[in-house]
Structures are given as structure tokens and as C-alpha cells.
Design a protein around this motif. Structure first.
Motif, short mmCIF file in Angstrom:
data_model
loop_
_atom_site.label_atom_id
_atom_site.label_comp_id
_atom_site.label_asym_id
_atom_site.label_seq_id
_atom_site.Cartn_x
_atom_site.Cartn_y
_atom_site.Cartn_z
N ALA A 1 -26.46 -15.42 20.12
CA ALA A 1 -25.71 -14.75 21.19
C ALA A 1 -24.31 -14.38 20.72
O ALA A 1 -23.81 -13.29 21.01
N HIS A 2 -23.68 -15.26 19.96
CA HIS A 2 -22.32 -15.01 19.46
C HIS A 2 -22.32 -13.85 18.47
O HIS A 2 -21.46 -12.96 18.54
N ALA A 3 -23.29 -13.83 17.55
CA ALA A 3 -23.33 -12.78 16.53
C ALA A 3 -23.67 -11.41 17.12
O ALA A 3 -23.18 -10.39 16.64
N LEU A 4 -24.48 -11.38 18.18
CA LEU A 4 -24.90 -10.11 18.79
C LEU A 4 -24.06 -9.72 19.99
O LEU A 4 -24.30 -8.68 20.60
N ASN A 5 -23.09 -10.57 20.33
CA ASN A 5 -22.22 -10.33 21.49
C ASN A 5 -23.05 -10.19 22.78
O ASN A 5 -22.85 -9.28 23.58
N LEU A 6 -24.00 -11.09 22.96
CA LEU A 6 -24.85 -11.11 24.13
C LEU A 6 -24.78 -12.49 24.78
O LEU A 6 -24.44 -13.48 24.13
N VAL B 1 -32.75 -20.83 14.25
CA VAL B 1 -31.38 -20.38 14.55
C VAL B 1 -31.08 -20.68 16.02
O VAL B 1 -31.83 -20.26 16.90
N PRO B 2 -30.00 -21.41 16.33
CA PRO B 2 -29.68 -21.73 17.72
C PRO B 2 -29.40 -20.50 18.57
O PRO B 2 -28.88 -19.49 18.06
N VAL B 3 -29.74 -20.59 19.84
CA VAL B 3 -29.55 -19.46 20.75
C VAL B 3 -28.07 -19.07 20.82
O VAL B 3 -27.73 -17.87 20.82
N ASN B 4 -27.18 -20.05 20.87
CA ASN B 4 -25.75 -19.75 21.00
C ASN B 4 -25.22 -18.99 19.78
O ASN B 4 -24.36 -18.11 19.92
N GLU B 5 -25.73 -19.31 18.59
CA GLU B 5 -25.28 -18.59 17.39
C GLU B 5 -25.76 -17.14 17.41
O GLU B 5 -25.02 -16.23 17.05
#
Length: 294
Positions: free
Chosen positions: A131-136, A125-129
Motif C-alpha cells: 500500500a505504501h509503495a503504490l500509494n493506495l 510481501v506485507p499489505v502495508n508495504e
């Protein structure tokens, strides 16, 4: 002869229902700054990215047909409304109990969350995805992925079910294995995983218990700081002794008060009256009964 115990009654209907949001009435009102909180923003982002995961818990409104009282899931309900949703997945409770769903919860510990991120990243799973899903921030995800580097397996097991701030781990990494294990055990016994406590235990460690820092030179300022630290430790021990003398009595009183307030909040009529007339008291009562550390 053994007695036949009556079957245990389920606290909710196991079937998931899709209920119109305008038919659900919250039992509490949050502060106006609620939507700016970090927790709400994470829930909102998760709902946007993958939808509602955990259903709301509702109870049939005894005063309005085909309407429901919200027992658990206020943040999720507001997030669904913000996303323009008109229906919500719900479990219908058989009891008008607002306490159990908020208090009797196996909350996700810090290390459990880290393990989930590690597994997700190892699965590709890409880091950006993430981060986007966890709002981080992406860097926060990377930091969490590397969080357990330098922490021994025994210490990780002790902290596995504890809520440990991220700022504690850098101090643990500066300790050798035996001292690290001793410190983590001490923090768990005292139920104090604060960053301040971790710094205190690290600073009071002997030099042979710490991992040597490269190219570090002791200066006069370091000596003065250490002397000041010892004075503060001495004062702290005196204050700690005074607190322990009154802790048992204060804890017993607070436990009794909390139990009484729980009983009040299990009464729907009382909760509705407080929501209409004394909402600030209702918020504080909910904060008290949902505080697992009391």
C-alpha cells in the motif's frame, strides 16, 4: 535473388546515463493541479519507496551543449525533483521523437496489476508495504487481491489486456458463467468496459442468467424501476442508431487530424514555440495524440 535489407537502427543508446537534472529541459508544461493527481502521487510514492525504475528518455539539445530535451518521463522528473534528487537515470534517444515513447506503450492492464499484487502477497510481501509503495489504502490492496473471486477463467483471459474499472467486477460476479462470458465478450467488441455499461448488461439479463440473491423479495418499487429501465433502454437504442450513422465519417476525420498533429509534435521547434506561447494548446494536443482509444 534476395535483397539485403539495411540493419534496423536503434532509436536510443542502450546504455543508461546519469544526467544532472538541471541539464534536462522539459518540452511541455503541465497544469498547476498536476501534482494533486492520483497518477502523480503514485509515481512520487514509488520513487520515494524504491527509486526510479523506468529511465527518462532525453535527446541532446541542438542549441545547448551538454544539455538535453526531455522526450518522455515528465512525471518522473518532477517526482525526482520533489525528492531532492540531483541526477536521473536516462536513455539518450537518437531521434527527437516525442510521440512514440508515449503512444507505442504496452500499458499495464487492470487484471495484470491484480496478478502482480496477488503474486507479491503470496510471496509474503506485507499489505502495508504494498500500500505504501503504490500509494493506495491497505483495504484497496485487499480488495484488489480478491477482485477476481467469482470471475470465470475464460472471462479473465478476455479482459487480460483491457483497462477494466474496479466497479465492473461486482456486476460480473452476479452473473452465471455463460452470461458473464457473453457480457465480457460484448464489452470487448464494443470497447466499452465502463461501469454504466456493465450495470446495463446485468440489468437486462434474464433471471435464469443471474446468480439468485438470498432473501430477495420483489416489491412494487422493483416493478416500477424495471419498467423505467426498459423505457430508457429503448431510448438508448434510438440514440445509438443515430450515432452509428455518423460514426464512420467522424472517425475518419478525427484520425486524419490526429495524424497531422502527431507530425507537428515531432518537430522540436514547434513544440518549444507552443510551450512558450500557447501552452494550453500543447497540453490538449498531447492529450489527443496520447489517447489510444482514438
Amino acid at each position: 535473388m534476395k535483397k539485403n535489407n539495411p540493419p534496423i537502427k536503434a532509436a536510443f543508446n542502450p546504455r543508461i546515463y546519469f544526467i544532472e537534472i538541471n541539464q534536462i529541459t522539459p518540452l511541455k508544461i503541465f497544469h498547476s493541479k498536476f501534482k494533486t493527481s492520483k497518477k502523480y502521487r503514485q509515481i512520487l510514492q514509488s520513487v520515494k519507496a524504491i527509486g526510479l525504475v523506468e529511465p527518462l528518455i532525453v535527446f541532446p539539445d541542438p542549441q545547448k551543449e551538454n544539455n538535453y530535451l526531455l522526450l518522455d518521463g515528465y512525471s518522473r522528473l518532477i517526482a525526482l525533483q520533489s525528492c531532492g534528487q540531483t541526477q536521473a537515470k536516462c536513455l539518450i534517444s537518437t531521434l527527437d521523437d516525442t510521440y512514440s515513447y508515449n503512444s507505442k506503450v504496452n500499458r499495464l492492464a487492470s487484471i495484470q496489476g491484480v496478478h502482480m499484487i496477488i503474486r507479491a502477497m503470496k510471496a509474503g510481501v506485507p499489505v502495508n508495504e504494498l500500500a505504501h509503495a503504490l500509494n493506495l489504502a491497505p483495504q484497496t490492496i485487499i480488495n484488489k487481491f480478491n477482485l477476481l473471486t467469482g470471475i470465470c477463467d475464460e472471462s479473465i483471459k478476455i479482459m487480460a489486456d483491457q483497462e477494466v474499472p474496479l466497479g465492473v467486477f461486482p456486476f460480473l460476479r452476479q452473473m452465471k458463467k455463460l452470461r458473464q462470458l457473453d457480457v465480457v465478450t460484448c464489452m470487448k467488441n464494443l470497447q466499452d468496459f465502463s461501469v454504466r455499461h456493465a450495470r446495463f448488461l446485468k440489468d437486462t439479463s434474464n433471471e435464469n442468467e443471474l446468480i439468485p440473491l438470498k432473501n430477495k423479495k420483489n416489491t412494487a418499487a422493483d416493478t416500477a424501476s424495471m419498467a423505467q429501465l426498459k423505457r430508457e433502454i429503448s431510448n438508448l437504442r434510438i440514440k445509438q442508431k443515430n450515432i452509428f450513422q455518423t460514426f464512420t465519417i467522424d472517425s475518419l476525420k478525427l484520425t486524419s487530424i490526429k495524424h497531422f498533429i502527431k507530425r507537428l509534435l515531432n518537430n522540436v521547434e514547434i513544440v518549444k514555440w507552443l510551450a512558450e506561447h500557447e501552452n494550453e494548446y500543447l497540453i490538449e494536443f498531447n492529450n489527443l495524440v496520447n489517447n489510444d482509444k482514438i
